[in-house]
Design a protein around this motif. Structure first.
Motif, PDB file in Angstrom:
ATOM      1  N   PRO A  90       0.820  -1.213   0.000  1.00  0.00           N
ATOM      2  CA  PRO A  90       0.000   0.000   0.000  1.00  0.00           C
ATOM      3  C   PRO A  90       0.857   1.269   0.000  1.00  0.00           C
ATOM      4  O   PRO A  90       2.075   1.218   0.180  1.00  0.00           O
ATOM      5  N   GLU A  91       0.214   2.372  -0.182  1.00  0.00           N
ATOM      6  CA  GLU A  91       0.906   3.658  -0.130  1.00  0.00           C
ATOM      7  C   GLU A  91       1.382   3.927   1.306  1.00  0.00           C
ATOM      8  O   GLU A  91       0.817   3.420   2.265  1.00  0.00           O
ATOM      9  N   GLY A  92       2.423   4.730   1.404  1.00  0.00           N
ATOM     10  CA  GLY A  92       2.882   5.137   2.730  1.00  0.00           C
ATOM     11  C   GLY A  92       3.888   4.202   3.368  1.00  0.00           C
ATOM     12  O   GLY A  92       4.204   4.362   4.557  1.00  0.00           O
ATOM     13  N   PHE A  93       4.413   3.237   2.621  1.00  0.00           N
ATOM     14  CA  PHE A  93       5.412   2.310   3.154  1.00  0.00           C
ATOM     15  C   PHE A  93       6.761   2.539   2.473  1.00  0.00           C
ATOM     16  O   PHE A  93       6.825   2.794   1.269  1.00  0.00           O
ATOM     17  N   VAL A  94       7.812   2.413   3.251  1.00  0.00           N
ATOM     18  CA  VAL A  94       9.175   2.589   2.757  1.00  0.00           C
ATOM     19  C   VAL A  94       9.888   1.239   2.812  1.00  0.00           C
ATOM     20  O   VAL A  94       9.696   0.454   3.751  1.00  0.00           O
ATOM     21  N   GLY A  95      10.692   0.946   1.797  1.00  0.00           N
ATOM     22  CA  GLY A  95      11.393  -0.336   1.745  1.00  0.00           C
ATOM     23  C   GLY A  95      12.777  -0.270   2.377  1.00  0.00           C
ATOM     24  O   GLY A  95      13.533   0.679   2.157  1.00  0.00           O
ATOM     25  N   TYR A  96      13.094  -1.283   3.186  1.00  0.00           N
ATOM     26  CA  TYR A  96      14.418  -1.411   3.786  1.00  0.00           C
ATOM     27  C   TYR A  96      14.924  -2.839   3.603  1.00  0.00           C
ATOM     28  O   TYR A  96      14.137  -3.794   3.542  1.00  0.00           O
ATOM     29  N   LYS A  97      16.232  -2.975   3.555  1.00  0.00           N
ATOM     30  CA  LYS A  97      16.860  -4.294   3.501  1.00  0.00           C
ATOM     31  C   LYS A  97      17.708  -4.475   4.753  1.00  0.00           C
ATOM     32  O   LYS A  97      18.565  -3.642   5.058  1.00  0.00           O
ATOM     33  N   LYS A 154       5.856  -5.128   7.316  1.00  0.00           N
ATOM     34  CA  LYS A 154       5.537  -6.249   6.444  1.00  0.00           C
ATOM     35  C   LYS A 154       6.841  -6.803   5.852  1.00  0.00           C
ATOM     36  O   LYS A 154       7.814  -6.068   5.676  1.00  0.00           O
ATOM     37  N   VAL A 155       6.860  -8.093   5.553  1.00  0.00           N
ATOM     38  CA  VAL A 155       8.066  -8.750   5.062  1.00  0.00           C
ATOM     39  C   VAL A 155       7.858  -9.163   3.613  1.00  0.00           C
ATOM     40  O   VAL A 155       6.886  -9.858   3.283  1.00  0.00           O
ATOM     41  N   VAL A 182       8.127  -0.689   5.782  1.00  0.00           N
ATOM     42  CA  VAL A 182       7.930   0.012   7.053  1.00  0.00           C
ATOM     43  C   VAL A 182       7.014   1.219   6.848  1.00  0.00           C
ATOM     44  O   VAL A 182       7.220   1.996   5.912  1.00  0.00           O
ATOM     45  N   PRO A 183       6.000   1.396   7.703  1.00  0.00           N
ATOM     46  CA  PRO A 183       5.183   2.618   7.612  1.00  0.00           C
ATOM     47  C   PRO A 183       6.079   3.850   7.762  1.00  0.00           C
ATOM     48  O   PRO A 183       6.928   3.910   8.660  1.00  0.00           O
TER      49      PRO A 183
END
Length: 310
Positions: free
Chosen positions: A33-40, A80-81, A103-104
């Motif tokens: 969804p919108e508003g989530f940032v991706g991290y590794k 979320k994963v 991550v939100p």
């Protein structure tokens, strides 16, 4: 004469048996969804090692450590994963693992702080066995397009954490993968006692089945029980002493050797295992002592020359 041992001057006369385990969590994915940032998240720099020979050194398991981090942020925030990957070989203690998370945006700093806090706890726990363990937490240019069902990933992470990883009877939580709608966990359980090996394998089965996974075992083999005082051992002891002027050390190993499989088929065989000195097997630091290869070859040739005719 098996040549798979890893210490010059040692004569191995027995080993543990093993069984491979595989858990399979089927999962659906959902659009990010919108508003989530991706991290590794990457955990690396652990020593790893042989799941038989080095399991008693209480080294960190990268799969376990990264699941500690994931369980914390999943439980505390709406993280979320998208994927998780760790380990490479069933008989190698995992020294590296990584996960992609979503991550939100509003919780980015808090999630990062929690990941770092949980990692520092693990780093302190393994400060002597794995002093070079590091965490890399990096923002991705774009978040993953889809994420794994939170219900499935939550249960899978907890199941991995609940399963044992350690010494005799031992289990190596070896490989974790997410691919094409399946989260799989592969392990290798060892014991010199067949009943104990299968009891632990069943215990792991129950953990994963309660978490909703399908579980199977394969490749089981019995341990190789030592037979001391055989004519073959006498030949090797005498030959070694005449060549090198010292006693041959008699041992058994928690690792798995081909002798276990052949011994199950041919129980009347006399078998032993020798080999050159190998350090840190099944890890990135694996190396062999070159001089010991020459000494082992010299020993092998002499033993073959001294085998009495029957």
């Amino acid at each position: 004469l098996n040549l798979d041992s890893e210490e010059e001057g040692e004569l191995c006369t027995g080993c543990a048996g093993g069984v491979d385990g595989a858990a399979d969590f089927a999962y659906r994915t959902y659009k990010t969804p919108e508003g989530f940032v991706g991290y590794k998240i990457t955990v690396k720099g652990l020593k790893g090692g042989h799941s038989g020979m080095d399991i008693s050194l209480f080294r960190g398991n990268a799969n376990k450590i990264i699941c500690r981090l994931l369980e914390a942020v999943i439980s505390e925030y709406d993280v979320k994963v998208a994927s998780i990957t760790g380990g490479s070989l069933r008989n190698a203690i995992p020294f590296e693992a990584e996960a992609e998370i979503l991550v939100p945006s509003a919780d980015s700093r808090k999630v990062k702080a929690l990941v770092e806090k949980k990692f520092e706890e693990s780093k302190f726990e393994y400060q002597y066995s794995d002093p070079d363990m590091i965490l890399i937490y990096e923002k991705q240019s774009a978040p993953a397009a889809r994420y794994i069902s939170p219900k499935v990933i939550g249960k899978a992470v907890k199941a991995i954490l609940a399963c044992p990883h350690g010494v005799e009877t031992s289990t190596n939580m070896a490989i974790v993968r997410t691919q094409k709608g399946h989260l799989t966990v592969h392990s290798l359980t060892r014991s010199s006692i067949d009943a104990a090996k299968m009891y632990l394998a069943d215990s792991i089965r129950y953990v994963f089945e309660l978490a909703g996974a399908k579980y199977s075992t394969s490749g089981a083999y019995s341990g190789w029980a030592p037979k001391l005082g055989t004519p073959m051992i006498k030949v090797l002891e005498d030959t070694f002493k005449s060549l090198f002027g010292k006693e041959l050390k008699i041992t058994a190993t928690h690792g798995g050797l081909e002798c276990a499989i052949m011994g199950a088929k041919y129980p009347n065989w006399e078998m032993v295992s020798i080999g050159p000195t190998i350090l840190y097997p099944h890890s990135p630091d694996e190396r062999v002592n070159i001089a010991s290869v020459a000494e082992t070859w010299k020993f092998l040739v002499a033993v073959l020359e001294n085998i009495p005719e029957k």
